[in-house]
Design a protein around this motif. Sequence first.
Motif, mmCIF file in Angstrom:
data_model
loop_
_atom_site.group_PDB
_atom_site.id
_atom_site.type_symbol
_atom_site.label_atom_id
_atom_site.label_comp_id
_atom_site.label_asym_id
_atom_site.label_seq_id
_atom_site.Cartn_x
_atom_site.Cartn_y
_atom_site.Cartn_z
ATOM 1 N N LEU A 54 0.851 -1.197 0.000
ATOM 2 C CA LEU A 54 0.000 0.000 0.000
ATOM 3 C C LEU A 54 0.882 1.242 0.000
ATOM 4 C CD1 LEU A 54 -2.811 1.434 0.460
ATOM 5 C CD2 LEU A 54 -2.440 1.063 2.904
ATOM 6 N N LEU B 94 0.612 5.592 -0.034
ATOM 7 C CA LEU B 94 -0.283 6.742 0.111
ATOM 8 C C LEU B 94 0.252 7.922 -0.696
ATOM 9 C CD1 LEU B 94 -0.738 6.678 3.996
ATOM 10 C CD2 LEU B 94 -1.904 5.312 2.261
ATOM 11 N N VAL C 35 -6.873 1.060 -6.437
ATOM 12 C CA VAL C 35 -6.832 2.457 -5.976
ATOM 13 C C VAL C 35 -7.919 2.668 -4.919
ATOM 14 C CG1 VAL C 35 -7.265 4.868 -6.651
ATOM 15 C CG2 VAL C 35 -5.850 3.407 -8.109
ATOM 16 N N ILE C 36 -7.553 3.358 -3.829
ATOM 17 C CA ILE C 36 -8.552 3.804 -2.857
ATOM 18 C C ILE C 36 -8.754 5.294 -3.079
ATOM 19 C CG2 ILE C 36 -9.140 4.099 -0.423
ATOM 20 C CD1 ILE C 36 -7.324 1.714 0.223
ATOM 21 N N CYS D 196 -13.242 9.036 -7.753
ATOM 22 C CA CYS D 196 -13.110 7.660 -8.266
ATOM 23 C C CYS D 196 -13.220 7.536 -9.774
ATOM 24 C CB CYS D 196 -14.137 6.766 -7.597
ATOM 25 S SG CYS D 196 -13.384 5.928 -6.218
ATOM 26 N N ILE E 34 -13.825 5.040 -0.782
ATOM 27 C CA ILE E 34 -13.934 4.855 0.657
ATOM 28 C C ILE E 34 -15.063 5.722 1.222
ATOM 29 C CG2 ILE E 34 -12.235 6.613 1.305
ATOM 30 C CD1 ILE E 34 -11.124 4.447 3.270
ATOM 31 N N ILE F 219 -1.617 -1.229 -4.042
ATOM 32 C CA ILE F 219 -2.747 -0.304 -3.876
ATOM 33 C C ILE F 219 -2.196 1.100 -3.693
ATOM 34 C CG2 ILE F 219 -4.764 0.292 -2.463
ATOM 35 C CD1 ILE F 219 -4.529 -2.571 -1.212
ATOM 36 N N TYR F 220 -2.730 2.067 -4.432
ATOM 37 C CA TYR F 220 -2.426 3.478 -4.185
ATOM 38 C C TYR F 220 -3.647 4.105 -3.536
ATOM 39 C CZ TYR F 220 1.420 2.534 -7.307
ATOM 40 O OH TYR F 220 2.535 1.987 -7.874
ATOM 41 N N SER F 221 -3.409 4.881 -2.475
ATOM 42 C CA SER F 221 -4.539 5.485 -1.759
ATOM 43 C C SER F 221 -4.349 6.979 -1.579
ATOM 44 C CB SER F 221 -4.692 4.835 -0.377
ATOM 45 O OG SER F 221 -5.679 5.513 0.383
ATOM 46 N N GLU F 222 -5.492 7.674 -1.625
ATOM 47 C CA GLU F 222 -5.469 9.081 -1.228
ATOM 48 C C GLU F 222 -5.203 9.178 0.278
ATOM 49 O OE1 GLU F 222 -9.078 11.039 -2.512
ATOM 50 O OE2 GLU F 222 -8.938 10.162 -4.504
ATOM 51 N N SER F 223 -4.875 10.397 0.753
ATOM 52 C CA SER F 223 -4.590 10.617 2.181
ATOM 53 C C SER F 223 -5.739 11.366 2.846
ATOM 54 C CB SER F 223 -3.323 11.447 2.322
ATOM 55 O OG SER F 223 -2.258 10.752 1.745
ATOM 56 N N LEU G 116 -3.716 4.314 8.228
ATOM 57 C CA LEU G 116 -3.280 4.119 6.841
ATOM 58 C C LEU G 116 -1.757 4.118 6.743
ATOM 59 C CD1 LEU G 116 -5.740 6.195 4.638
ATOM 60 C CD2 LEU G 116 -5.227 3.769 4.377
#
Length: 349
Positions: free
Chosen positions: A244, A246, A274-275, A281, A292, A320-324, A338
């Motif tokens: 993961l 961020l 991707v989150i 999205c 999310i 997985i790439y996620s926003e903060s 996270l």
Amino acid sequence: MDTKIEKIRNCLLDAEKIRTAGAIIRAGGLVAFPTETVYGLGADALNACAARKIYEAKGRPSDNPLIVHIARFSDLERLSAALPSSAKRLSEAFWPGPLTIIVQKNEIVPYETTGGMDTVAVRMPNHPVALALIRESGGFVAAPSANSSGRPSPTLAGHVADDLDGRISMILDGGQVGIGIESTIIDLTEEIPTILRPGYITREMLQEVIGEVRIDPGILASDCTKKPKAPGMKYKHYAPRAELILVEGEEERVVSKINELSGQAFCDGKRVGVIGTDETCARYQAHVVISIGVRSDEEAIARRLYKVLREFDEMDIDIIYSESFATPNIGQAIMNRLLKAAGYQLIRV
Ligand code: AMP
Ligand code: MG
């Protein structure tokens, strides 16, 4: 061992099932149950052998202390050698609720429960099933989150079964939990009360009741250079199986950075997740994109966080790439979880 899963719709109608669960705990066994934060894995906190079974079932390092759950205010005094006046004020203000208080332990609390420490963490949860079970179990239930050590905490009974089926006697299924991330932990044995784990109860809320409160510098360090005081916060934790990463910054830049990274990972033959949020999205290109929630609704984001991390586990995703999500309120607790799930991998754009 056969793990029995019992649906609890109502504490009165299902009182018999809760009595059975309480009897299992009194006899030294393990029962998972819902609280308002996440599902807990309960054992008799005053029984050293029972506490040891929790570590075994979860694969938890033995120096990582357990939180003792109580159902009566006066039981806090029964566990503590020295109770500061701030403990009383905080418990009156926030219990039952998502606040864990650390005080000096006394001799009735075994070192197995406190991971060898002379202090004990105590909380009164705000959930009817949890409170009924604690009363049936004799009043003192040690209960860490009911996941295998290192995995995301369970917010549904099914998550508990995924991790612990065959290792514990019973799961009380009370449906989805309300808050979705673990309690705030405050250490009252320090000269200035110190938050060891951020949660739904924020520093500002605590300061209104007891004055100055610090935040342990170890818990938000993105570079891992400062060691957190709560032993549990130093382990890789809350983690999905995929790597993961961020990405933090202004929305447009985050979206384009994540798309750039996804594209590279895709070319490397990886399956990419991707989150994002409801707002972003539609703009992502990846194998799986999960929202999310709405960015402004942080409570809903907290509730969905662990479920989303577990969903990726079922989809064979490599990265997985996620926003903060960093705000002074519950966003701080979301970001803390996270960051740990990501092993502190954060890209600023
Ligand atoms: P869990 O219940 O799995 O969410 O984990 C409990 C958390 O509370 C872990 O991070 C522990 O390290 C922390 N904790 C419990 N008791 C103490 C204590 N006496 N001193 C410091 N941290 C504690
Ligand atoms: Mg945990």
